[in-house]
Design an enzyme around this catalytic site. Structure first.
Site, PDB file in Angstrom:
ATOM      1  N   ASP A 111       0.999  -1.205  -0.003  1.00 25.84           N
ATOM      2  CA  ASP A 111      -0.206   0.063  -0.094  1.00 25.84           C
ATOM      3  C   ASP A 111       0.844   1.285  -0.046  1.00 25.84           C
ATOM      4  O   ASP A 111       2.099   0.963   0.381  1.00 25.84           O
ATOM      5  CB  ASP A 111      -0.798  -0.093   1.166  1.00 25.84           C
ATOM      6  CG  ASP A 111      -1.941   1.178   1.281  1.00 25.84           C
ATOM      7  OD1 ASP A 111      -2.233   1.707   0.330  1.00 25.84           O
ATOM      8  OD2 ASP A 111      -1.733   1.721   2.392  1.00 25.84           O
ATOM      9  N   LEU A 112       0.445   2.377  -0.217  1.00 27.66           N
ATOM     10  CA  LEU A 112       1.171   3.401  -0.364  1.00 27.66           C
ATOM     11  C   LEU A 112       0.924   4.442   0.824  1.00 27.66           C
ATOM     12  O   LEU A 112       1.825   4.992   1.617  1.00 27.66           O
ATOM     13  CB  LEU A 112       1.064   4.204  -1.711  1.00 27.66           C
ATOM     14  CG  LEU A 112       1.610   5.484  -2.070  1.00 27.66           C
ATOM     15  CD1 LEU A 112       3.151   5.395  -1.787  1.00 27.66           C
ATOM     16  CD2 LEU A 112       1.479   6.236  -3.154  1.00 27.66           C
ATOM     17  N   ASP A 113      -0.191   5.139   0.826  1.00 31.27           N
ATOM     18  CA  ASP A 113      -0.736   6.159   1.712  1.00 31.27           C
ATOM     19  C   ASP A 113      -0.717   5.515   3.087  1.00 31.27           C
ATOM     20  O   ASP A 113      -1.468   4.738   3.437  1.00 31.27           O
ATOM     21  CB  ASP A 113      -1.990   6.613   1.238  1.00 31.27           C
ATOM     22  CG  ASP A 113      -2.036   7.441  -0.072  1.00 31.27           C
ATOM     23  OD1 ASP A 113      -0.940   7.903  -0.371  1.00 31.27           O
ATOM     24  OD2 ASP A 113      -2.879   7.188  -0.705  1.00 31.27           O
ATOM     25  N   THR A 127       1.382  10.329   3.564  1.00 29.62           N
ATOM     26  CA  THR A 127       0.184  10.917   2.980  1.00 29.62           C
ATOM     27  C   THR A 127      -1.257  10.533   3.001  1.00 29.62           C
ATOM     28  O   THR A 127      -2.136  11.558   2.761  1.00 29.62           O
ATOM     29  CB  THR A 127       0.296  10.514   1.314  1.00 29.62           C
ATOM     30  OG1 THR A 127       0.795   9.063   1.176  1.00 29.62           O
ATOM     31  CG2 THR A 127       1.455  11.234   0.451  1.00 29.62           C
ATOM     32  N   LYS A 155      -9.518   5.468   5.456  1.00 27.69           N
ATOM     33  CA  LYS A 155      -8.136   5.072   4.967  1.00 27.69           C
ATOM     34  C   LYS A 155      -8.333   3.997   3.984  1.00 27.69           C
ATOM     35  O   LYS A 155      -9.059   2.926   4.446  1.00 27.69           O
ATOM     36  CB  LYS A 155      -7.547   4.777   6.408  1.00 27.69           C
ATOM     37  CG  LYS A 155      -6.913   5.964   6.919  1.00 27.69           C
ATOM     38  CD  LYS A 155      -6.012   5.460   8.299  1.00 27.69           C
ATOM     39  CE  LYS A 155      -5.482   6.929   8.851  1.00 27.69           C
ATOM     40  NZ  LYS A 155      -5.094   6.362  10.231  1.00 27.69           N
ATOM     41  N   SER A 203      -2.081   0.220  -4.401  1.00 26.99           N
ATOM     42  CA  SER A 203      -2.790   1.589  -3.598  1.00 26.99           C
ATOM     43  C   SER A 203      -4.065   1.703  -4.482  1.00 26.99           C
ATOM     44  O   SER A 203      -4.085   1.538  -5.720  1.00 26.99           O
ATOM     45  CB  SER A 203      -1.813   2.608  -3.841  1.00 26.99           C
ATOM     46  OG  SER A 203      -2.405   3.909  -3.600  1.00 26.99           O
ATOM     47  N   ALA A 204      -4.895   2.216  -3.782  1.00 29.02           N
ATOM     48  CA  ALA A 204      -6.331   2.514  -4.387  1.00 29.02           C
ATOM     49  C   ALA A 204      -6.119   3.814  -4.951  1.00 29.02           C
ATOM     50  O   ALA A 204      -7.163   4.666  -5.451  1.00 29.02           O
ATOM     51  CB  ALA A 204      -7.460   2.641  -3.350  1.00 29.02           C
ATOM     52  N   LYS A 260     -10.885  -1.620  -1.885  1.00 25.92           N
ATOM     53  CA  LYS A 260     -10.561  -2.231  -0.546  1.00 25.92           C
ATOM     54  C   LYS A 260     -11.799  -1.861   0.253  1.00 25.92           C
ATOM     55  O   LYS A 260     -12.570  -0.889   0.137  1.00 25.92           O
ATOM     56  CB  LYS A 260      -9.245  -1.752   0.241  1.00 25.92           C
ATOM     57  CG  LYS A 260      -8.185  -1.962  -0.820  1.00 25.92           C
ATOM     58  CD  LYS A 260      -6.770  -0.944  -0.034  1.00 25.92           C
ATOM     59  CE  LYS A 260      -5.757  -1.317  -0.978  1.00 25.92           C
ATOM     60  NZ  LYS A 260      -4.422  -0.553  -0.561  1.00 25.92           N
ATOM     61  N   GLU A 311       0.056  -2.868   4.982  1.00 27.70           N
ATOM     62  CA  GLU A 311      -1.118  -1.873   5.127  1.00 27.70           C
ATOM     63  C   GLU A 311      -1.003  -1.131   6.475  1.00 27.70           C
ATOM     64  O   GLU A 311      -0.617  -1.647   7.515  1.00 27.70           O
ATOM     65  CB  GLU A 311      -2.249  -2.796   5.018  1.00 27.70           C
ATOM     66  CG  GLU A 311      -2.778  -2.992   3.709  1.00 27.70           C
ATOM     67  CD  GLU A 311      -3.565  -1.595   3.018  1.00 27.70           C
ATOM     68  OE1 GLU A 311      -3.739  -0.719   3.802  1.00 27.70           O
ATOM     69  OE2 GLU A 311      -3.765  -1.746   1.914  1.00 27.70           O
ATOM     70  N   ASP A 312      -1.634   0.108   6.333  1.00 27.74           N
ATOM     71  CA  ASP A 312      -1.950   0.823   7.633  1.00 27.74           C
ATOM     72  C   ASP A 312      -3.499   0.964   7.860  1.00 27.74           C
ATOM     73  O   ASP A 312      -3.761   1.545   8.876  1.00 27.74           O
ATOM     74  CB  ASP A 312      -1.419   2.423   7.326  1.00 27.74           C
ATOM     75  CG  ASP A 312      -2.187   2.907   6.425  1.00 27.74           C
ATOM     76  OD1 ASP A 312      -2.260   2.397   5.216  1.00 27.74           O
ATOM     77  OD2 ASP A 312      -2.694   4.258   6.670  1.00 27.74           O
TER      78      ASP A 312
HETATM   79  C1  BG6 Z   1      -5.781   5.345  -0.524  1.00 28.27           C
HETATM   80  C2  BG6 Z   1      -6.149   6.240   0.436  1.00 28.27           C
HETATM   81  O1  BG6 Z   1      -4.673   4.959  -0.956  1.00 28.27           O
HETATM   82  O2  BG6 Z   1      -6.206   5.894  -1.746  1.00 28.27           O
HETATM   83  C3  BG6 Z   1      -7.337   6.742   0.427  1.00 28.27           C
HETATM   84  O3  BG6 Z   1      -5.536   5.597   1.693  1.00 28.27           O
HETATM   85  C4  BG6 Z   1      -7.733   7.667  -0.598  1.00 28.27           C
HETATM   86  O4  BG6 Z   1      -7.443   7.825   1.396  1.00 28.27           O
HETATM   87  C5  BG6 Z   1      -7.699   6.591  -1.922  1.00 28.27           C
HETATM   88  O5  BG6 Z   1      -9.165   8.103  -0.816  1.00 28.27           O
HETATM   89  C6  BG6 Z   1      -7.970   7.169  -3.279  1.00 28.27           C
HETATM   90  O6  BG6 Z   1      -7.032   8.256  -3.681  1.00 28.27           O
HETATM   91  P1  BG6 Z   1      -7.032   9.239  -4.790  1.00 28.27           P
HETATM   92  O7  BG6 Z   1      -5.824   9.613  -4.724  1.00 28.27           O
HETATM   93  O8  BG6 Z   1      -7.118   8.344  -5.981  1.00 28.27           O
HETATM   94  O9  BG6 Z   1      -8.026  10.184  -4.459  1.00 28.27           O
HETATM   95 MG    MG Z   2      -2.917   3.159   3.311  1.00 27.38          MG
END
Ligand code: BG6
Ligand code: MG
Length: 216
Positions: free
Chosen positions: A8-10, A16, A44, A115-116, A146, A170-171
């Site tokens: 996962d990234l954020d 972030t 999240k 990452s989403a 997710k 994952e966080d």
């Molecule tokens: C996830 C974050 O990685 O990405 C969420 O944890 C975020 O908070 C989701 O809403 C979608 O991100 P983005 O950048 O496409 O709006």
């Molecule tokens: Mg995350």
């Protein structure tokens, strides 16, 4: 034996999740939804439009906006998020994560991003770590976000590995659930996470040896 890692990234590679939170908080104020720690946590790992729906619902505003207005609100949030992301540098990589990426790469493990976020390629570029990843799951191509397992199943496919040879990092609770439902090994960061197979209070504690120790 593990052969690949899906990150996962954020909130895992960089802080972030805090920027997403700030930008959603602004949006919540605008639509008149009270911003609480519980609401913040529930967003999240959740996709952009699903997050917006959760915020509208939390304030009882889910029927106050047309689809077009909702898209404009999501765009406004994203514009604010991008302004925060543009300040990122390699110094913003969370403690322990660069080291882990190096260890995995040096030991021949597969590494992909799960990452989403549609902003993920941009964030990797600002952090200067794009080259560690042999693939990035494209969240635009997923039917379910997710906690559905789809994103982590796609990550295993990108690496050509069976699920039981893959670990996800994952966080977010939604992310841990996604990994577990995909049949992969979940590695969770954060004391409040439930059901992670391997757990660390924060990223500074992670290393390949520490992961193996908890799996033994
Ligand atoms: C996830 C974050 O990685 O990405 C969420 O944890 C975020 O908070 C989701 O809403 C979608 O991100 P983005 O950048 O496409 O709006
Ligand atoms: Mg995350």
């Amino acid at each position: 034996d593990l052969k690949g890692f899906a990150f996962d990234l954020d909130g895992v590679i960089a802080d972030t999740a805090r920027f997403h939170g700030q930008a959603w908080h602004q949006l919540a104020d605008k639509v008149g939804t009270e911003w609480t720690p519980e609401l913040a946590d529930s967003l999240k790992g959740v996709s952009r439009m699903d997050s917006l729906e959760l915020i509208l619902k939390a304030g009882g505003h889910e029927n106050d906006y047309t689809q077009e207005q909702k898209e404009a609100l999501a765009t406004e949030k994203n514009d604010n998020y991008i302004k925060l992301v543009e300040t990122l540098t390699p110094a913003d990589i969370l403690p322990g994560m660069k080291n882990l990426l190096d260890e995995l790469k040096d030991n021949g493990y597969h590494i992909v991003l799960a990452s989403a976020s549609k902003n993920a390629p941009k964030v990797l570029k600002y952090l200067q770590i794009t080259d560690y990843f042999e693939g990035i799951v494209d969240p635009a191509k997923l039917s379910h976000g997710k906690p559905d397992p789809e994103i982590y199943s796609e990550a295993a496919k990108l690496m050509n590995l069976p699920a039981n040879q893959v670990a996800g990092l994952e966080d977010a609770q939604a992310g841990v659930e996604s990994i577990n439902r995909a049949g992969e090994v979940s590695i969770g960061f954060g004391a409040s996470l439930k059901d992670a197979a391997v757990k660390f209070d924060n990223t500074s504690e992670v290393s390949l040896a520490a992961i193996k120790e908890q799996m033994a």
